[in-house]
Design an enzyme around this catalytic site. Sequence first.
Site, mmCIF file in Angstrom:
data_model
loop_
_atom_site.group_PDB
_atom_site.id
_atom_site.type_symbol
_atom_site.label_atom_id
_atom_site.label_comp_id
_atom_site.label_asym_id
_atom_site.label_seq_id
_atom_site.Cartn_x
_atom_site.Cartn_y
_atom_site.Cartn_z
ATOM 1 N N ILE A 170 -4.254 4.492 0.606
ATOM 2 C CA ILE A 170 -4.816 4.841 1.907
ATOM 3 C C ILE A 170 -6.019 5.762 1.756
ATOM 4 O O ILE A 170 -7.023 5.622 2.466
ATOM 5 C CB ILE A 170 -3.737 5.525 2.773
ATOM 6 C CG1 ILE A 170 -2.566 4.574 3.020
ATOM 7 C CG2 ILE A 170 -4.321 6.006 4.102
ATOM 8 C CD1 ILE A 170 -1.293 5.279 3.463
ATOM 9 N N TYR B 147 0.835 -1.206 0.000
ATOM 10 C CA TYR B 147 0.000 0.000 0.000
ATOM 11 C C TYR B 147 0.870 1.256 0.000
ATOM 12 O O TYR B 147 2.052 1.225 0.333
ATOM 13 C CB TYR B 147 -0.960 0.009 1.190
ATOM 14 C CG TYR B 147 -0.336 0.242 2.548
ATOM 15 C CD1 TYR B 147 -0.205 1.531 3.060
ATOM 16 C CD2 TYR B 147 0.111 -0.825 3.331
ATOM 17 C CE1 TYR B 147 0.355 1.749 4.312
ATOM 18 C CE2 TYR B 147 0.664 -0.614 4.583
ATOM 19 C CZ TYR B 147 0.786 0.679 5.070
ATOM 20 O OH TYR B 147 1.339 0.897 6.312
ATOM 21 N N CYS B 148 0.242 2.363 -0.399
ATOM 22 C CA CYS B 148 0.900 3.669 -0.399
ATOM 23 C C CYS B 148 -0.192 4.730 -0.262
ATOM 24 O O CYS B 148 -1.328 4.418 0.092
ATOM 25 C CB CYS B 148 1.734 3.865 -1.670
ATOM 26 S SG CYS B 148 0.767 3.784 -3.205
ATOM 27 N N THR B 149 0.118 5.969 -0.561
ATOM 28 C CA THR B 149 -0.830 7.064 -0.335
ATOM 29 C C THR B 149 -2.065 6.954 -1.215
ATOM 30 O O THR B 149 -3.195 6.932 -0.727
ATOM 31 C CB THR B 149 -0.137 8.415 -0.582
ATOM 32 O OG1 THR B 149 1.031 8.501 0.226
ATOM 33 C CG2 THR B 149 -1.076 9.568 -0.249
#
Length: 350
Positions: free
Chosen positions: A228, A199-201
Amino acid sequence: MPVLHNLVSNEELKARMLAETEPRTTVSFYKYFTIEDPRAFRDALYVALTRLKVFGRVYVAAEGINAQVSVPASLYEEMKATLYGFHPALDKLRMNIALDDDGKSFWVLRLKVRERIVADGITDESFDASDVGAYLKAAEVNAMLDDPEAVFVDMRNHYEYEVGHFDNALEIPADTFRDQLPMAVDMLEQDKDKKIVMYCTGGIRCEKASAWMRHNGYENVYHIEGGIIEYARRAREQGLPVRFKGKNFVFDERMGERISDDVIAHCHQCGEPCDNHVNCLNDGCHLLFIQCPACAVKFNHCCSPLCMEELALTPEEQRARRAGRENGNKIFNKSRGLLSTTMHIPSPKE
């Protein structure tokens, strides 16, 4: 054709933005697709977005587009329609609307042509960026968090991870995404048979990272759809528990979106609970670090006594002191910690 760009000073543009009375919507989006002529694409898009009073940062490359922008709320739907019709690959483009937005995220529009929309350092010509892991929606993310056979991998930088992350998520301790990719392959070797959830932003980094893991022999690879931002939005809409703790760091004037009330980081100067990122006020430094309100007063919004001293000098004296110094003071490196005794960064237990 000359390069289309803004000609007004940053100071004036920021003043104009702050004087606006109409609310703005901050939104991010990306898409991996082939752009035959990135320069022509960039110039045409600049004209279209300028007409809609869009501010922000947009990167265009042969591999696609990556953007974080703000638009007057009344023009959001028109901007979305413009993007959907701009290129067939952008039809139904996913738009990640900011979760915690004061509308003051950007004050100028900058569109740049780059070699990649995410600097990945990949030179292997056999790499297929389209062979990505499976998308996970909010409910599936929560289920994976309870699965002992799932390993969550945070593909963001240390300063992003520090203020917010999923419980027990693996941090890849590198300063850049290009350095994280090979490290992730090595660090997860013992978990190769498990479910790897990246996952990332907003999704752009973890999507490419998932393809890189698959390229390196990992089969059970997943990534959170929309990152996210989309996870938290959908979880709230669906009445699901939001399992991300703390702040989601963002690359604009806001420097973060509050996802939960948890404050999991600490002031880099006194160690008190704090997750407020700032830039050192010294123009010769501008270090990004975490500073609590009390230390902001104590250190005059600087990262160290050295920068406080420099800030008190005349502009001429400051320039003379900075002459020949490389890359500012580099007092606190984002992932490797303390680099100078001029700034004490205590552990939470001190």
